[in-house]
Each structure stands twice: as structure tokens, then as C-alpha cells.
Write a protein that holds these residues in place. Structure first.
Motif, mmCIF file in Angstrom:
data_model
loop_
_atom_site.group_PDB
_atom_site.id
_atom_site.type_symbol
_atom_site.label_atom_id
_atom_site.label_comp_id
_atom_site.label_asym_id
_atom_site.label_seq_id
_atom_site.Cartn_x
_atom_site.Cartn_y
_atom_site.Cartn_z
ATOM 1 N N PHE A 43 -8.668 -8.836 1.390
ATOM 2 C CA PHE A 43 -9.896 -8.325 0.786
ATOM 3 C C PHE A 43 -10.703 -9.507 0.285
ATOM 4 C CE2 PHE A 43 -7.828 -4.216 -0.983
ATOM 5 C CZ PHE A 43 -8.100 -3.539 0.177
ATOM 6 N N VAL A 61 0.862 -1.176 0.000
ATOM 7 C CA VAL A 61 0.000 0.000 0.000
ATOM 8 C C VAL A 61 0.900 1.227 0.000
ATOM 9 C CG1 VAL A 61 -1.826 1.267 1.208
ATOM 10 C CG2 VAL A 61 -1.786 -1.232 1.302
ATOM 11 N N VAL A 78 -7.365 3.337 0.867
ATOM 12 C CA VAL A 78 -8.483 2.645 0.203
ATOM 13 C C VAL A 78 -9.577 3.642 -0.143
ATOM 14 C CG1 VAL A 78 -10.277 0.886 0.470
ATOM 15 C CG2 VAL A 78 -7.962 0.414 1.264
#
Length: 116
Positions: free
Chosen positions: A31, A18, A85
Motif C-alpha cells: 500500500f 489479511v 479492503v
């Protein structure tokens, strides 16, 4: 290769990287996509959000976040992860099957499909 439907992403994914977030405290950040809904689990809390149907202009909204507390450093990393996100507005499946989430042209998150 860009995907055109939310169902293209269905299944479980392990987050590999990320942008601007240290994932050292995270074990198997995951996820699960299911027809326009994203379920996620992080070290402290879980979350659910919806998206679509236009995969080139998405918005994860609203976020429903489950309870849970961790140490301060992990909570800060989790907050930074959720903020990234929240910036995603486009998702792409690459030729080798990797999921890349973008904010316009800037890649923010990379994940691989969980097999088996």
C-alpha cells in the motif's frame, strides 16, 4: 493509538496479514498512502481509491482497478483481498507503528510501514 488524519498514514506499507485470505501467492503486497489516497499493488493488478477525512468512519470508494491477469488461484485470492479492503471502515496505528484496518471492531488487515 488512533490517528486522526489521513496524512498520519502517508508512506509505503507492506501488508502482513489479511483476515480470511491466504497470502501465499502474494509477494510484497504493498500500500502507498498519500493524503487521502490509497494506491495498492497486488500480484495481478493495481488499484487506487480515496478515503477520509473522518478516520473513524472511512470508506474506500470508488476503487479504480488496473488491468492484469494471473492464474485462477491468484485471481481468486486477489478478489478476496480487495473485498476485505472494501469492508474497512476504520484504521488505527498501534503503539508499535503497525497499521490495523477494521470493519467496526473486527480487525481485517495488518501492515507494517516500509522503512528506507
Amino acid at each position: 493509538m488512533a490517528s486522526t488524519s489521513a496524512e498520519s498514514f502517508d508512506g509505503a506499507w507492506i501488508v502482513q496479514k489479511v483476515q480470511d485470505v491466504d497470502l501465499a501467492q502474494f509477494d510484497d503486497l504493498r500500500f502507498d498512502f498519500d493524503g487521502g489516497t490509497l494506491y495498492g499493488s497486488s500480484p495481478c493488478r493495481s488499484f487506487t481509491t480515496t478515503f477520509g477525512p473522518d478516520m473513524q468512519n472511512i470508506m474506500f470508494s470508488p476503487f479504480e482497478i488496473g488491468g492484469g491477469l494471473c492464474d485462477e488461484a491468484t485471481m481468486i485470492a486477489e478478489r478476496e483481498f480487495l473485498q476485505q479492503v472494501g469492508l474497512v471502515n476504520r484504521m488505527v496505528l498501534t503503539g508499535d507503528g503497525q497499521l490495523v484496518m477494521y470493519n467496526f471492531e473486527k480487525p481485517l488487515l495488518w501492515a507494517k510501514r516500509l522503512v528506507g
